[in-house]
Design a protein around this motif. Sequence first.
Motif, PDB file in Angstrom:
ATOM      1  N   UNK A   1      -3.084 -13.242  -8.069  1.00 23.69           N
ATOM      2  CA  UNK A   1      -1.627 -13.300  -8.070  1.00 23.69           C
ATOM      3  C   UNK A   1      -1.029 -12.162  -7.249  1.00 23.69           C
ATOM      4  N   UNK A   2      -0.258 -12.495  -6.238  1.00 24.80           N
ATOM      5  CA  UNK A   2       0.467 -11.474  -5.485  1.00 24.80           C
ATOM      6  C   UNK A   2       1.692 -11.035  -6.287  1.00 24.80           C
ATOM      7  N   UNK A   3       2.376 -10.003  -5.802  1.00 27.85           N
ATOM      8  CA  UNK A   3       3.590  -9.518  -6.463  1.00 27.85           C
ATOM      9  C   UNK A   3       3.672  -8.018  -6.574  1.00 27.85           C
ATOM     10  N   UNK A   4       2.554  -7.326  -6.289  1.00 25.36           N
ATOM     11  CA  UNK A   4       2.596  -5.864  -6.406  1.00 25.36           C
ATOM     12  C   UNK A   4       3.371  -5.214  -5.265  1.00 25.36           C
ATOM     13  N   UNK A   5       3.823  -6.002  -4.293  1.00 23.91           N
ATOM     14  CA  UNK A   5       4.730  -5.446  -3.280  1.00 23.91           C
ATOM     15  C   UNK A   5       6.027  -4.955  -3.926  1.00 23.91           C
TER      16      UNK A   5
ATOM     17  N   UNK B   1       0.728   7.674   8.211  1.00 21.49           N
ATOM     18  CA  UNK B   1       1.838   8.243   7.453  1.00 21.49           C
ATOM     19  C   UNK B   1       1.334   9.182   6.360  1.00 21.49           C
ATOM     20  N   UNK B   2       0.239   8.816   5.704  1.00 25.56           N
ATOM     21  CA  UNK B   2      -0.320   9.663   4.652  1.00 25.56           C
ATOM     22  C   UNK B   2      -0.850  10.976   5.223  1.00 25.56           C
ATOM     23  N   UNK B   3      -1.345  10.935   6.462  1.00 27.42           N
ATOM     24  CA  UNK B   3      -1.922  12.131   7.070  1.00 27.42           C
ATOM     25  C   UNK B   3      -0.890  13.242   7.268  1.00 27.42           C
ATOM     26  N   UNK B   4       0.378  12.896   7.272  1.00 29.14           N
ATOM     27  CA  UNK B   4       1.438  13.882   7.499  1.00 29.14           C
ATOM     28  C   UNK B   4       1.902  14.559   6.213  1.00 29.14           C
ATOM     29  N   UNK B   5       1.347  14.141   5.084  1.00 30.16           N
ATOM     30  CA  UNK B   5       1.809  14.628   3.784  1.00 30.16           C
ATOM     31  C   UNK B   5       0.688  15.389   3.101  1.00 30.16           C
ATOM     32  N   UNK B   6       1.027  16.498   2.478  1.00 30.20           N
ATOM     33  CA  UNK B   6       0.030  17.324   1.825  1.00 30.20           C
ATOM     34  C   UNK B   6      -0.508  16.699   0.553  1.00 30.20           C
ATOM     35  N   UNK B   7       0.275  16.699  -0.497  1.00 28.32           N
ATOM     36  CA  UNK B   7      -0.173  16.166  -1.797  1.00 28.32           C
ATOM     37  C   UNK B   7       0.664  14.921  -2.094  1.00 28.32           C
ATOM     38  N   UNK B   8       0.018  13.762  -1.997  1.00 30.75           N
ATOM     39  CA  UNK B   8       0.722  12.477  -2.030  1.00 30.75           C
ATOM     40  C   UNK B   8       0.468  11.752  -3.343  1.00 30.75           C
ATOM     41  N   UNK B   9       1.545  11.271  -3.946  1.00 33.55           N
ATOM     42  CA  UNK B   9       1.491  10.412  -5.129  1.00 33.55           C
ATOM     43  C   UNK B   9       2.011   9.058  -4.682  1.00 33.55           C
ATOM     44  N   UNK B  10       1.142   8.057  -4.687  1.00 30.20           N
ATOM     45  CA  UNK B  10       1.476   6.774  -4.090  1.00 30.20           C
ATOM     46  C   UNK B  10       1.706   5.714  -5.144  1.00 30.20           C
ATOM     47  N   UNK B  11       2.789   4.957  -4.962  1.00 27.39           N
ATOM     48  CA  UNK B  11       3.107   3.825  -5.821  1.00 27.39           C
ATOM     49  C   UNK B  11       2.807   2.557  -5.045  1.00 27.39           C
ATOM     50  N   UNK B  12       1.776   1.801  -5.511  1.00 26.55           N
ATOM     51  CA  UNK B  12       1.419   0.579  -4.819  1.00 26.55           C
ATOM     52  C   UNK B  12       2.171  -0.612  -5.380  1.00 26.55           C
TER      53      UNK B  12
ATOM     54  N   UNK C   1      -1.675   1.595  -8.735  1.00 29.46           N
ATOM     55  CA  UNK C   1      -1.619   0.336  -7.984  1.00 29.46           C
ATOM     56  C   UNK C   1      -1.646  -0.872  -8.916  1.00 29.46           C
ATOM     57  N   UNK C   2      -1.344  -2.024  -8.304  1.00 28.78           N
ATOM     58  CA  UNK C   2      -1.443  -3.345  -8.920  1.00 28.78           C
ATOM     59  C   UNK C   2      -0.389  -3.634  -9.999  1.00 28.78           C
ATOM     60  N   UNK C   3       0.700  -2.865 -10.031  1.00 28.57           N
ATOM     61  CA  UNK C   3       1.830  -3.229 -10.892  1.00 28.57           C
ATOM     62  C   UNK C   3       2.574  -4.376 -10.209  1.00 28.57           C
TER      63      UNK C   3
END
Length: 300
Positions: free
Chosen positions: A37-41, A94-105, A265-267
């Motif tokens: 099921x897609x939708x985590x966008x 884009x991630x390479x430009x950031x030091x400590x990254x918290x990502x929301x997938x 991820x996967x929310x």
Amino acid sequence: MKPTFSTRPSFLGVANESPTADYVVAGIPFDIGTTHRAGSRFGPMAIRAISRMLVDGANPQNWHNPQKLDLADVGDFDIALGDTEKSMALIEQQAAKIGHLITLGGDHSIALPLLRAASKRHGGPLGLVHFDAHVDTWPDSFGQPYGHGSCFYHAINEGIVDPARMIQIGIRSPLGRDVYDWTVGKGVRIISAEEAHEMGPAHVAEAILERTGKGKSYLTFDIDCIDPSQAPGTGTPEIGGLTTLEVRAILMRLAPVDFVGMDIVEVAPPYDVAEITALAGATVAWLYLSLQAQKRGIGP
């Protein structure tokens, strides 16, 4: 102080948008790597919206407040619509430009370019703490080499994570024995959901600390690690998962781990009920940030 419902709809209501902040939140609305099921966008938007429930003060488990950190929310990363490999290249850049990254997938395939960027930044393979119902070490996902079930197969083969410092918690999905044997054969420690229940949070946390050691590590949290009774809004739910209480108790024992970044991820909000899955995802990120505040000695 504004009431929670009128707080700015960024993560924790932060107004800072600087990519040079000590801790940077970014969304990645990418879900074409899903196999069901897609939708985590829509996950980043939902996590940010419900994160306003977490702005009332410090974490009472350690009395440290993530909002006191130098924290920014830079919005969502650019992706290449419909193109997995171009999107991964963009995410890594884009991630390479950031030091400590918290990502929301986003689906779990985004972990691969995030780990590529983090391992380059920190000069070598990272330890990996992986909460999930699935091992995600399949060689491909129904013929797609970079689907959400294959991210750690590639991460191990590319040498960007150290399987001897990698641990997976909550695994319980149907799984080919060849995939399982390949994973443990590489040196990965797997703690099934049943084992985690039987061990209890303190012993699971001890296993994580022992496995990661003092080296730099990354946290990747698939929301389907949590039982679908408490996190139904996900693309590939599996019964018999961890409870949110267990997750919280494990995470709050991980302050000694030298984390350099994390993702949730996967929310998938289209399948959520009363925002409980999004709230679980937001809280995982909030708990992680409260650990960072603890390490920096930033109080309530």
